[in-house]
Design a protein around this motif. Structure first.
Motif, mmCIF file in Angstrom:
data_model
loop_
_atom_site.group_PDB
_atom_site.id
_atom_site.type_symbol
_atom_site.label_atom_id
_atom_site.label_comp_id
_atom_site.label_asym_id
_atom_site.label_seq_id
_atom_site.Cartn_x
_atom_site.Cartn_y
_atom_site.Cartn_z
ATOM 1 N N GLU A 1 12.631 22.145 43.595
ATOM 2 C CA GLU A 1 12.111 23.194 42.710
ATOM 3 C C GLU A 1 11.519 22.585 41.442
ATOM 4 O O GLU A 1 10.446 23.000 40.971
ATOM 5 N N PHE A 2 12.207 21.580 40.864
ATOM 6 C CA PHE A 2 11.757 20.955 39.620
ATOM 7 C C PHE A 2 10.406 20.269 39.798
ATOM 8 O O PHE A 2 9.496 20.445 38.982
ATOM 9 N N PRO B 1 16.644 16.420 37.160
ATOM 10 C CA PRO B 1 17.600 17.246 37.900
ATOM 11 C C PRO B 1 18.821 16.431 38.306
ATOM 12 O O PRO B 1 18.694 15.309 38.798
ATOM 13 N N PHE B 2 19.992 16.989 38.081
ATOM 14 C CA PHE B 2 21.229 16.289 38.404
ATOM 15 C C PHE B 2 21.592 16.541 39.864
ATOM 16 O O PHE B 2 21.422 17.649 40.375
ATOM 17 N N PRO C 1 12.027 25.351 46.243
ATOM 18 C CA PRO C 1 13.260 24.710 46.720
ATOM 19 C C PRO C 1 13.274 24.440 48.214
ATOM 20 O O PRO C 1 14.112 23.689 48.705
ATOM 21 N N ASN C 2 12.346 25.071 48.937
ATOM 22 C CA ASN C 2 12.274 24.889 50.389
ATOM 23 C C ASN C 2 10.816 24.728 50.802
ATOM 24 O O ASN C 2 10.229 25.577 51.471
ATOM 25 N N PRO D 1 0.423 16.182 39.954
ATOM 26 C CA PRO D 1 0.140 14.882 39.317
ATOM 27 C C PRO D 1 1.271 14.411 38.419
ATOM 28 O O PRO D 1 1.380 13.210 38.152
ATOM 29 N N ASP D 2 2.104 15.332 37.926
ATOM 30 C CA ASP D 2 3.248 14.955 37.098
ATOM 31 C C ASP D 2 4.369 14.312 37.903
ATOM 32 O O ASP D 2 5.254 13.672 37.343
ATOM 33 N N CYS D 3 4.350 14.512 39.214
ATOM 34 C CA CYS D 3 5.479 14.093 40.039
ATOM 35 C C CYS D 3 5.378 12.601 40.359
ATOM 36 O O CYS D 3 4.356 12.134 40.878
#
Length: 321
Positions: free
Chosen positions: A159-160, A314-315, A165-166, A177-179
């Motif tokens: 999701e982040f 994300p943890f 989330p799926n 592009p941020d990923c």
């Protein structure tokens, strides 16, 4: 003007001691930046360094920071990402901070609030010196190779980074592009991965350096399969043993004194530690961040999230925030 002792044989760090300064914050930041760029490791000794001074000192060089979510770290000033080191007592192999992730910090800061009476030294190792100490065959084997870091995912992480989330396969293939990750579906699971050079160029020296998660993964976590080489095969055990021997030959201990502050170029220097004999004695504060005078890194996304504001990734499930 503080007393400055440049590195010498057996001491790769610059040693900076007071010459009448009341606080570490009175030292000219431009002078510190010049020493940091040239040498990569600065030890400030003899100053009174409390948490507030530590925070202000680190923040003047690193306007953004990242939290290390490793278990065992306790908050000291959590609003500013200042935590203790890992609370265990075992020795740690050499590693750059958070080198297992694509947002490895530029700089690592450590402040000694309470030193151990015995043991618990922090080891530092110049990754450039390590490469110089490698056997020729191993150095040639690592040149032009990349390391592949493959890790699991969970819905909150997807999701982040992907907004879903799926995600279906089209979303996986078209990440933002941020990923900093690529994604792949393997049977019923989605994995994330990124790569980095096995030997890289640090931010402020044009010479190959070793600085990644290999030694910690192999000799602390007993993981020969993370990271792996770019062909998917593990790094040969003979190479790992040679790298460890080279690191051991050039690493030096910092025997902590109260008020010490260590500033490391995390793109050049690795750190580790000797076994801690009494964990109650040893209190080391940490801050990991991104310098305001950074050179662009072609391995990072353009203007990445972690350079825009303090970054909390994300943890993993079950890890308390």
């Amino acid at each position: 003007m503080p007393k400055i002792f440049l590195p010498e044989h057996g001491r790769p760090q610059v040693l900076i001691e007071p010459a009448g300064e009341r606080t570490i914050l009175t030292i000219d930041p431009a002078q510190i930046i010049a020493l940091y760029k040239a040498h990569g490791a600065l030890l400030f000794r003899g100053f009174t360094t409390e948490v507030a001074e530590f925070r202000s000192f680190a923040r003047q060089f690193c306007p953004t920071s990242v939290i290390n979510e490793s278990p065992g770290r306790q908050p000291i000033d959590p609003d500013h990402n200042i935590h203790t080191v890992d609370g265990g007592t075992g020795a740690f192999s050499l590693h750059p901070e958070l080198s297992r992730e694509p947002w490895k910090p530029d700089a690592a800061f450590f402040a000694c609030l309470s030193p151990p009476s015995r043991g618990g030294a922090t080891l530092i190792c110049d990754g450039v010196a390590l490469v110089r100490a490698l056997p020729d065959a191993v150095r040639r084997g690592l040149e032009h190779r990349r390391l592949l870091y493959i890790k699991p995912t969970w819905p909150e992480l997807l999701e982040f980074w992907l907004g879903d989330p799926n995600p279906n396969d089209a979303v996986l293939a078209a990440s933002s592009p941020d990923c900093p990750y690529s994604f792949r579906r393997i049977e019923q699971h989605i994995v994330r991965f990124f790569t980095r050079p096995a030997l890289h160029r640090p931010m402020f020296i044009d010479e190959p350096a070793f600085g990644n998660f290999l030694l910690f993964a192999r000799f602390n976590n007993n993981r020969p399969d993370f990271p792996v080489l770019d062909d998917g095969y593990p790094v040969p055990e003979a190479w790992l043993q040679a790298i460890k021997a080279a690191g051991d030959s050039v690493a030096v201990p910092i025997a902590w004194q109260t008020g010490d502050l260590l500033m490391l170029d995390n793109t050049r220097f690795m750190h580790g530690r000797t076994p801690i004999l009494d964990a109650k004695e040893r209190l080391i504060a940490t801050y990991f961040g991104y310098v305001g005078f950074a050179k662009p890194d072609p391995e990072e996304p353009a203007n990445p999230l972690w350079r825009r504001a303090d970054f909390t990734p994300p943890f993993p499930p079950g890890l308390l925030r």
